[in-house]
Motif scaffolding. Structure first.
Motif, PDB file in Angstrom:
ATOM      1  N   LEU A  53       0.830  -1.209   0.000  1.00 58.64           N
ATOM      2  CA  LEU A  53       0.000   0.000   0.000  1.00 58.64           C
ATOM      3  C   LEU A  53       0.862   1.256   0.000  1.00 58.64           C
ATOM      4  CD1 LEU A  53      -2.771  -1.114   2.527  1.00 58.64           C
ATOM      5  CD2 LEU A  53      -2.962  -0.910   0.038  1.00 58.64           C
ATOM      6  N   TYR A  54       2.005   1.203   0.709  1.00 57.94           N
ATOM      7  CA  TYR A  54       2.945   2.328   0.689  1.00 57.94           C
ATOM      8  C   TYR A  54       3.438   2.581  -0.735  1.00 57.94           C
ATOM      9  CZ  TYR A  54       7.679   4.320   0.934  1.00 57.94           C
ATOM     10  OH  TYR A  54       8.820   5.048   0.701  1.00 57.94           O
ATOM     11  N   LEU A  55       3.811   1.528  -1.446  1.00 58.71           N
ATOM     12  CA  LEU A  55       4.287   1.676  -2.822  1.00 58.71           C
ATOM     13  C   LEU A  55       3.166   2.156  -3.738  1.00 58.71           C
ATOM     14  CD1 LEU A  55       6.491  -1.538  -3.108  1.00 58.71           C
ATOM     15  CD2 LEU A  55       7.292   0.829  -3.064  1.00 58.71           C
ATOM     16  N   LEU A  56       1.963   1.652  -3.520  1.00 63.16           N
ATOM     17  CA  LEU A  56       0.826   2.077  -4.336  1.00 63.16           C
ATOM     18  C   LEU A  56       0.533   3.559  -4.118  1.00 63.16           C
ATOM     19  CD1 LEU A  56      -1.329   1.101  -6.345  1.00 63.16           C
ATOM     20  CD2 LEU A  56      -2.806   0.610  -4.372  1.00 63.16           C
ATOM     21  N   GLY A  57       0.648   4.018  -2.870  1.00 61.77           N
ATOM     22  CA  GLY A  57       0.458   5.443  -2.581  1.00 61.77           C
ATOM     23  C   GLY A  57       1.496   6.293  -3.290  1.00 61.77           C
ATOM     24  N   ALA A  58       2.758   5.831  -3.266  1.00 60.99           N
ATOM     25  CA  ALA A  58       3.817   6.572  -3.962  1.00 60.99           C
ATOM     26  C   ALA A  58       3.519   6.670  -5.455  1.00 60.99           C
ATOM     27  CB  ALA A  58       5.160   5.892  -3.719  1.00 60.99           C
ATOM     28  N   MET A  59       3.064   5.584  -6.037  1.00 59.43           N
ATOM     29  CA  MET A  59       2.735   5.582  -7.468  1.00 59.43           C
ATOM     30  C   MET A  59       1.561   6.511  -7.763  1.00 59.43           C
ATOM     31  SD  MET A  59       3.114   1.453  -7.895  1.00 59.43           S
ATOM     32  CE  MET A  59       2.308   1.371  -9.490  1.00 59.43           C
ATOM     33  N   ALA A  60       0.558   6.506  -6.888  1.00 61.13           N
ATOM     34  CA  ALA A  60      -0.620   7.346  -7.119  1.00 61.13           C
ATOM     35  C   ALA A  60      -0.260   8.823  -7.087  1.00 61.13           C
ATOM     36  CB  ALA A  60      -1.689   7.033  -6.069  1.00 61.13           C
ATOM     37  N   PHE A  61       0.581   9.229  -6.121  1.00 61.46           N
ATOM     38  CA  PHE A  61       0.978  10.635  -6.062  1.00 61.46           C
ATOM     39  C   PHE A  61       1.882  10.996  -7.243  1.00 61.46           C
ATOM     40  CE2 PHE A  61      -0.049  10.285  -1.420  1.00 61.46           C
ATOM     41  CZ  PHE A  61      -1.065  11.238  -1.433  1.00 61.46           C
ATOM     42  N   ALA A  62       2.651  10.034  -7.728  1.00 63.50           N
ATOM     43  CA  ALA A  62       3.493  10.309  -8.888  1.00 63.50           C
ATOM     44  C   ALA A  62       2.637  10.629 -10.113  1.00 63.50           C
ATOM     45  CB  ALA A  62       4.404   9.112  -9.169  1.00 63.50           C
ATOM     46  N   VAL A  63       1.616   9.808 -10.389  1.00 67.09           N
ATOM     47  CA  VAL A  63       0.812  10.020 -11.601  1.00 67.09           C
ATOM     48  C   VAL A  63      -0.200  11.143 -11.419  1.00 67.09           C
ATOM     49  CG1 VAL A  63       1.101   7.640 -12.349  1.00 67.09           C
ATOM     50  CG2 VAL A  63      -0.887   8.242 -10.951  1.00 67.09           C
ATOM     51  N   ALA A  64      -0.300  11.687 -10.204  1.00 72.19           N
ATOM     52  CA  ALA A  64      -1.129  12.885 -10.016  1.00 72.19           C
ATOM     53  C   ALA A  64      -0.425  14.132 -10.539  1.00 72.19           C
ATOM     54  CB  ALA A  64      -1.460  13.060  -8.533  1.00 72.19           C
ATOM     55  N   GLY A 338      10.245  -2.955  15.836  1.00 73.09           N
ATOM     56  CA  GLY A 338      10.207  -1.540  15.488  1.00 73.09           C
ATOM     57  C   GLY A 338       9.767  -1.334  14.058  1.00 73.09           C
ATOM     58  N   VAL A 339       9.851  -2.390  13.253  1.00 77.36           N
ATOM     59  CA  VAL A 339       9.385  -2.472  11.868  1.00 77.36           C
ATOM     60  C   VAL A 339       9.706  -1.236  11.015  1.00 77.36           C
ATOM     61  CG1 VAL A 339       7.638  -4.226  12.204  1.00 77.36           C
ATOM     62  CG2 VAL A 339       7.032  -1.877  12.678  1.00 77.36           C
ATOM     63  N   PRO A 340      11.000  -0.911  10.843  1.00 75.54           N
ATOM     64  CA  PRO A 340      11.368   0.186   9.922  1.00 75.54           C
ATOM     65  C   PRO A 340      11.370  -0.315   8.485  1.00 75.54           C
ATOM     66  CG  PRO A 340      13.343  -0.735  10.890  1.00 75.54           C
ATOM     67  CD  PRO A 340      12.187  -1.490  11.503  1.00 75.54           C
ATOM     68  N   LEU A 341      10.258  -0.848   8.047  1.00 78.42           N
ATOM     69  CA  LEU A 341      10.202  -1.547   6.758  1.00 78.42           C
ATOM     70  C   LEU A 341      10.177  -0.581   5.590  1.00 78.42           C
ATOM     71  CD1 LEU A 341       7.644  -4.323   7.772  1.00 78.42           C
ATOM     72  CD2 LEU A 341      10.148  -4.412   7.811  1.00 78.42           C
ATOM     73  N   GLU A 342       9.253   0.380   5.637  1.00 80.77           N
ATOM     74  CA  GLU A 342       9.159   1.331   4.525  1.00 80.77           C
ATOM     75  C   GLU A 342      10.426   2.160   4.401  1.00 80.77           C
ATOM     76  OE1 GLU A 342       5.310  -0.246   5.432  1.00 80.77           O
ATOM     77  OE2 GLU A 342       6.686   0.829   6.760  1.00 80.77           O
ATOM     78  N   TRP A 343      11.113   2.408   5.502  1.00 79.42           N
ATOM     79  CA  TRP A 343      12.388   3.130   5.436  1.00 79.42           C
ATOM     80  C   TRP A 343      13.380   2.351   4.580  1.00 79.42           C
ATOM     81  CZ3 TRP A 343      17.256   1.610   7.493  1.00 79.42           C
ATOM     82  CH2 TRP A 343      18.253   2.576   7.353  1.00 79.42           C
ATOM     83  N   ASN A 344      13.441   1.038   4.765  1.00 76.40           N
ATOM     84  CA  ASN A 344      14.357   0.231   3.961  1.00 76.40           C
ATOM     85  C   ASN A 344      13.904   0.157   2.508  1.00 76.40           C
ATOM     86  OD1 ASN A 344      16.616  -1.204   5.620  1.00 76.40           O
ATOM     87  ND2 ASN A 344      14.832  -1.211   6.954  1.00 76.40           N
ATOM     88  N   VAL A 345      12.593   0.114   2.272  1.00 78.36           N
ATOM     89  CA  VAL A 345      12.094   0.156   0.896  1.00 78.36           C
ATOM     90  C   VAL A 345      12.486   1.485   0.242  1.00 78.36           C
ATOM     91  CG1 VAL A 345      10.023   0.185  -0.543  1.00 78.36           C
ATOM     92  CG2 VAL A 345      10.181  -1.414   1.375  1.00 78.36           C
ATOM     93  N   PHE A 346      12.326   2.572   0.998  1.00 79.42           N
ATOM     94  CA  PHE A 346      12.721   3.888   0.476  1.00 79.42           C
ATOM     95  C   PHE A 346      14.203   3.900   0.100  1.00 79.42           C
ATOM     96  CE2 PHE A 346      14.922   7.840   1.405  1.00 79.42           C
ATOM     97  CZ  PHE A 346      14.312   8.705   0.507  1.00 79.42           C
ATOM     98  N   MET A 347      15.050   3.338   0.961  1.00 77.56           N
ATOM     99  CA  MET A 347      16.489   3.342   0.678  1.00 77.56           C
ATOM    100  C   MET A 347      16.780   2.602  -0.627  1.00 77.56           C
ATOM    101  SD  MET A 347      17.935   5.129   3.123  1.00 77.56           S
ATOM    102  CE  MET A 347      19.676   4.699   3.296  1.00 77.56           C
ATOM    103  N   ILE A 348      16.079   1.506  -0.875  1.00 77.39           N
ATOM    104  CA  ILE A 348      16.277   0.765  -2.125  1.00 77.39           C
ATOM    105  C   ILE A 348      15.868   1.611  -3.325  1.00 77.39           C
ATOM    106  CG2 ILE A 348      15.446  -1.208  -3.465  1.00 77.39           C
ATOM    107  CD1 ILE A 348      15.256  -2.751  -0.802  1.00 77.39           C
TER     108      ILE A 348
END
Length: 583
Positions: A53-64, A338-348
């Protein structure tokens, strides 16, 4: 582990309850070492869906954005500079809403899975100003710890301005950078940064929850032109990696790797998990394998990012990028606490955009005015240095001591009457975790997950100090008289967010709660353990009574902690004599 049911240890509860706290913890440490927390697979699936859902949100704001078309035509627009700008701002919004670090059941948040915006939009809750004596409007009643209308409006404005920026088009030229969609206007980037800075002067919890040391620092580089922006962001990324790596040059980090790999949902074979410990189940210090993984990971984090910065493309950049992507994928797959998951996705994603697609741009390409962008990574590096020299003064987030095992921590010890006053006197984001566990498992069964939390702390070096200091703080009858809770969990329910930062639950939070709850002497005792400064062999501690103040202070030697088992209670302690007052 089952898909829906947890894998809890099989215990004779009647005989188990007759032991001391440390005796009861011992079988749970062994269970952690070969099974982990036993989390149901559905919980891990929940976090995987959240990443999606985090990635989908990023994509949605990109195509906006005008000029960026096709939600699933990612290959056509992923490298647009404005898409990276929006990725940074979206991740900041995601975090400051409480949807990223510290979210959900793996952070002992069940009902509800977050506090954050539910708490920070509510007047009357607790805020922690960083410097009440220096910042106007943060002192006075209850030491300025009451969230008022100004704080609510500022936070709501931050959310609103981030959303406006995410929906905006690029109206500024991207300069020498290739891209058809332009860049965000400077004022749309500057406004949320200013609001975040003002909020940080009034409430450090929200400022830290936004992961300002990462996303705000990178966003500052967006105030510059295209190439200058890219080079500045690259150097901030370098400081993040190097800061994290330098902080892991200690005796604590192998214990973190040992605990993380023991709890990994990927490595499920018990024989393999036994290899992370010296001699399961009798010697549960980190094995040579755990130490090799810890030191090898640190070496990668120190060396490979520099290759990314100085290389300009080709196979060298490709190999370095692949190594760092694998580095972050390994962290994600371990689903760390602590689940810093999206932070690691962002770094990638940032590796792909900044260092692969824009590999050609380096420090030599900065414009004359763009040299000023160097102030951003330099400022971040100064905070890293200060954070390692004076960890008691600098949060582990701006100090970038990520997962180094060397954190400021606290233990909160409540009597039953003290716990009743805490519940009655505070506005909470949720119930305390043990109360949530009682709702889920029942009062009798909730003890096992509670003690599993003790065991997890005991696997880390600071846990050895925690449980050696509890008798000194609470007396000989501490097992019977006090409920022991991790300070991080207490902070989570009365501040709306927690992510391992002991600066959020030290004496300042104790004082704020004392004004609200009026604890009597002995009803709440708190152990405050500072992190180890990089140039000293010891960690400092303080024992605090909420009603009467500091009871004792002293030091523990890290070399003594690393040679002991998680359940040992014979840790040597050096008490600092109280200063003599002349009459």
């Amino acid at each position: 582990m089952g898909f829906l049911q947890p894998n809890l240890p099989q215990l004779d509860l009647e005989s188990w309850r007759r032991g001391t706290r440390n005796e009861r913890m011992r079988p749970l440490v062994a269970h952690l070492c070969e099974v982990g927390f036993g989390t149901p697979d559905v919980v891990y699936l929940f976090y995987v869906v959240k990443i999606g859902l985090y990635l989908l949100g990023a994509m949605a704001f990109a195509v906006a954005t005008a000029g960026v078309d096709g939600l699933f035509s990612v290959g056509d627009w992923w490298s647009e500079p404005i898409v990276f700008q929006k990725l940074v701002l979206w991740t900041m919004l995601f975090e400051v809403l409480g949807l990223g670090c510290g979210f959900g059941p793996l952070n002992l948040r069940f009902l509800p899975p977050l506090g954050s915006f539910l708490y920070w939009l509510r007047p009357g809750t607790i805020r922690l100003p960083p410097s009440p004596a220096l910042v106007p409007g943060t002192g006075g009643r209850m030491q300025g710890t009451v969230r008022g209308p100004v704080d609510v409006v500022l936070y709501a404005a931050l959310l609103g301005t981030l959303l406006v920026a995410l929906l905006a088009d690029g109206t500024r030229s991207s300069g020498d950078l290739p891209g058809a969609a332009g860049l965000l206007p400077v004022w749309l980037v500057a406004l949320p940064l200013v609001l975040l800075g003002v909020i940080g002067l009034r409430d450090k919890t929200v400022f830290l929850a936004a992961r300002s040391e990462v996303y705000a620092a990178i966003a500052v580089t967006f105030l510059f032109s295209g190439v200058d922006m890219v080079v500045g962001a690259k150097l901030v990324m370098l400081v993040i990696w190097w800061g994290a790596a330098v902080s892991k040059l200690n005796g604590h980090f192998p214990f973190v790797v040992q605990a993380m790999m023991s709890n990994s949902p990927v490595w499920r074979w018990r024989r393999l998990k036994h290899r992370f410990h010296r001699s399961f189940p009798d010697d549960l210090r980190p094995s040579g394998l755990s130490r090799a993984l810890a030191h090898g990971g640190t070496a990668v984090e120190l060396s490979v990012p520099l290759v990314l910065v100085v290389s300009s493309g080709g196979w060298v950049t490709a190999v370095a990028a692949t190594v760092m992507i694998a580095f972050h994928l390994n962290i994600i797959s371990s689903i760390p606490m602590g689940v810093p998951l999206e932070w690691n996705v962002f770094m990638i994603l940032a590796i792909l955009v900044l260092f692969v697609d824009k590999a050609a741009y380096g420090v030599g390409d900065l414009s004359g005015e763009g040299v000023l962008v160097l102030a951003v990574p330099i400022g971040s590096a100064v905070l890293v240095v200060l954070g390692n020299l004076y960890p008691e003064r600098i949060s582990f987030l701006p100090g970038m001591r990520y997962y180094a095992g060397n954190w400021d921590t606290t233990v909160w010890c409540f009597t039953p009457s003290g716990l009743d006053k805490f519940d009655a006197g505070t506005v909470k984001a949720a119930m305390l975790p043990h109360q949530q566990l009682e709702r889920i498992y029942g009062e009798a069964e909730a003890e096992v997950p509670l003690f599993t939390g003790y065991a997890f702390r005991a696997m880390h070096t600071h846990g050895r100090a925690h449980f050696a200091l509890v008798p000194r703080a609470c007396g000989e009858s501490h097992d019977d008289d006090y409920l022991v809770l991790d300070g991080e969990l207490v902070a989570g329910v009365v501040l709306g967010w927690n992510f391992g930062d002991g600066h959020l639950h030290d004496e300042r939070l104790v004082a704020a709660l004392q004004e609200r709850c009026g604890f009597e002497p002995g009803e709440l005792r708190v152990i405050v353990l500072d992190a180890q400064p990089i140039h000293r062999p010891t960690q400092s501690y303080r024992l605090v009574d909420a009603a009467t103040g500091e009871l004792e202070r002293g030091t523990v030697l890290v070399a003594d902690m690393v040679v002991r088992q998680p359940w040992d209670t014979d840790l040597p302690i050096t008490v600092t004599p109280a200063p003599q007052v002349e009459c």
